[in-house]
Design an enzyme around this catalytic site. Sequence first.
Site, PDB file in Angstrom:
ATOM      1  N   LYS A 109     -23.656   0.624   3.882  1.00 14.45           N
ATOM      2  CA  LYS A 109     -23.067   0.156   2.624  1.00 14.45           C
ATOM      3  C   LYS A 109     -22.166  -1.044   2.870  1.00 14.45           C
ATOM      4  CE  LYS A 109     -20.389   1.442  -1.453  1.00 14.45           C
ATOM      5  NZ  LYS A 109     -19.615   0.190  -1.479  1.00 14.45           N
ATOM      6  N   ARG A 164      -1.613  12.509  -7.669  1.00  8.69           N
ATOM      7  CA  ARG A 164      -1.723  11.748  -6.422  1.00  8.69           C
ATOM      8  C   ARG A 164      -1.152  12.534  -5.251  1.00  8.69           C
ATOM      9  NH1 ARG A 164      -0.236   8.221 -10.523  1.00  8.69           N
ATOM     10  NH2 ARG A 164      -1.681   6.488 -10.926  1.00  8.69           N
ATOM     11  N   ALA A 202      -4.243   3.494  -0.440  1.00  7.06           N
ATOM     12  CA  ALA A 202      -4.737   4.861  -0.608  1.00  7.06           C
ATOM     13  C   ALA A 202      -3.610   5.751  -1.122  1.00  7.06           C
ATOM     14  CB  ALA A 202      -5.271   5.390   0.719  1.00  7.06           C
ATOM     15  N   ASN A 203      -3.964   6.751  -1.924  1.00  5.36           N
ATOM     16  CA  ASN A 203      -2.956   7.623  -2.530  1.00  5.36           C
ATOM     17  C   ASN A 203      -2.792   8.936  -1.766  1.00  5.36           C
ATOM     18  OD1 ASN A 203      -1.888   6.231  -4.801  1.00  5.36           O
ATOM     19  ND2 ASN A 203      -3.876   6.429  -5.812  1.00  5.36           N
ATOM     20  N   VAL A 205       0.307   6.725  -2.335  1.00  8.06           N
ATOM     21  CA  VAL A 205       0.559   5.497  -1.589  1.00  8.06           C
ATOM     22  C   VAL A 205       1.927   5.469  -0.918  1.00  8.06           C
ATOM     23  CG1 VAL A 205       1.404   4.147  -3.563  1.00  8.06           C
ATOM     24  CG2 VAL A 205       0.305   2.994  -1.632  1.00  8.06           C
ATOM     25  N   SER A 258       1.169  -0.711  -1.904  1.00  5.39           N
ATOM     26  CA  SER A 258       0.981  -1.352  -3.216  1.00  5.39           C
ATOM     27  C   SER A 258       2.003  -0.863  -4.226  1.00  5.39           C
ATOM     28  CB  SER A 258      -0.436  -1.109  -3.731  1.00  5.39           C
ATOM     29  OG  SER A 258      -0.744   0.275  -3.770  1.00  5.39           O
ATOM     30  N   ASP A 304       1.404  -0.262 -11.776  1.00  6.38           N
ATOM     31  CA  ASP A 304       2.155   0.356 -12.871  1.00  6.38           C
ATOM     32  C   ASP A 304       2.948  -0.697 -13.642  1.00  6.38           C
ATOM     33  OD1 ASP A 304       1.969   3.408 -11.782  1.00  6.38           O
ATOM     34  OD2 ASP A 304       2.411   2.010 -10.159  1.00  6.38           O
ATOM     35  N   ALA A 345       2.261  -3.883 -13.844  1.00  3.42           N
ATOM     36  CA  ALA A 345       1.312  -4.715 -14.584  1.00  3.42           C
ATOM     37  C   ALA A 345       0.864  -4.017 -15.863  1.00  3.42           C
ATOM     38  CB  ALA A 345       0.111  -5.037 -13.706  1.00  3.42           C
ATOM     39  N   HIS A 354       4.756   5.811  -7.107  1.00  3.33           N
ATOM     40  CA  HIS A 354       3.527   5.473  -7.838  1.00  3.33           C
ATOM     41  C   HIS A 354       2.899   6.802  -8.235  1.00  3.33           C
ATOM     42  CE1 HIS A 354      -0.238   3.794  -9.076  1.00  3.33           C
ATOM     43  NE2 HIS A 354      -0.909   4.292  -8.046  1.00  3.33           N
TER      44      HIS A 354
END
Length: 329
Positions: A46, A94, A125-126, A128, A149, A154, A156, A181
């Site tokens: 992939k 999360r 990745a959570n 996070v 991140s 959030d 935004a 997050h």
Amino acid sequence: MTATKQHKKVILVGDGAVGSSYAFALVNQGIAQELGIIEIPALFDKAVGDAEDLSHALAFTSPKKIYAATYADCADADLVVITAGAPQKPGETRLDLVGKNLAINKSIVTQVVESGFNGIFLVAANPVDVLTYSTWKFSGFPKERVIGSGTSLDSARFRQALADKIGVDARSVHAYIMGEHGDSEFAVWSHANVAGVQLEQWLQENRDIDEQGLVDLFISVRDAAYSIINKKGATYYGIAVALARITKAILDDENAVLPLSVYQEGQYGDVKDVFIGQPAIVGAHGIVRPVNIPLNDAELQKMQASAEQLKDIIDEAWKNPEFQEASKN
């Protein structure tokens, strides 16, 4: 990474929905000159296919070397972006992902560091905030070179939701979500403004939304991921563009102020030894410094409660001898 380096290399670990969307955002925006994509052996084809597919867009954007990578390719990378992890399923928070994704994170970070990598980690990745902390622990890197991140997406979502309500461009709305997050995040209403006009004053003059409307707006922002997951199974476009924005700030040494998951050393009272979402200046060497917005009493309490929740989860996870032994910080 030096600010003057011309050839900028990103390694992406995880070619799922978030990772492949991020790779597409990098290509579409002409960010970096080299992109390597790492996947587990069962999904290596992939990564090969995505690299080939993405390369067919380069004639429309800018030159870039794109390929399916191995961990050895991390050695001279400027940035390693970690999106790999078990996905959040309908009904899961999360934080429910902690056990599964800590083990995945340990394996990834260990192999990246063993390659000789000496750049910056960007974690998506959570959960996070927890995985940013574990990346710091497992890598032994300085805290400035491990970034999550955080609440970038959030914030935004918050800006866009406010913009939609009051009828302005979201780029003219300046507002932050801080904290985890996740479910304990909070809106920094005390500093939200539209083109420099405090939101409270704006709403007094324009009456675009009432107090209950603001409460409902925040809830919709906080729970946006759940809504999207229930409809389509996962969120990936928004976070992909958020990651591309952070990547650009790092590779171009922008010293941009972005809401990220950064290490806490008492900026907000007793909030220490945890990574959590707050604005920070970020550039070629990682986090330059946090931007400590002066919170009101209610906001400070929410920040401390959010951090305490994360700290409890981290402390519980670190009772596992496997993670204690792997810690380098």
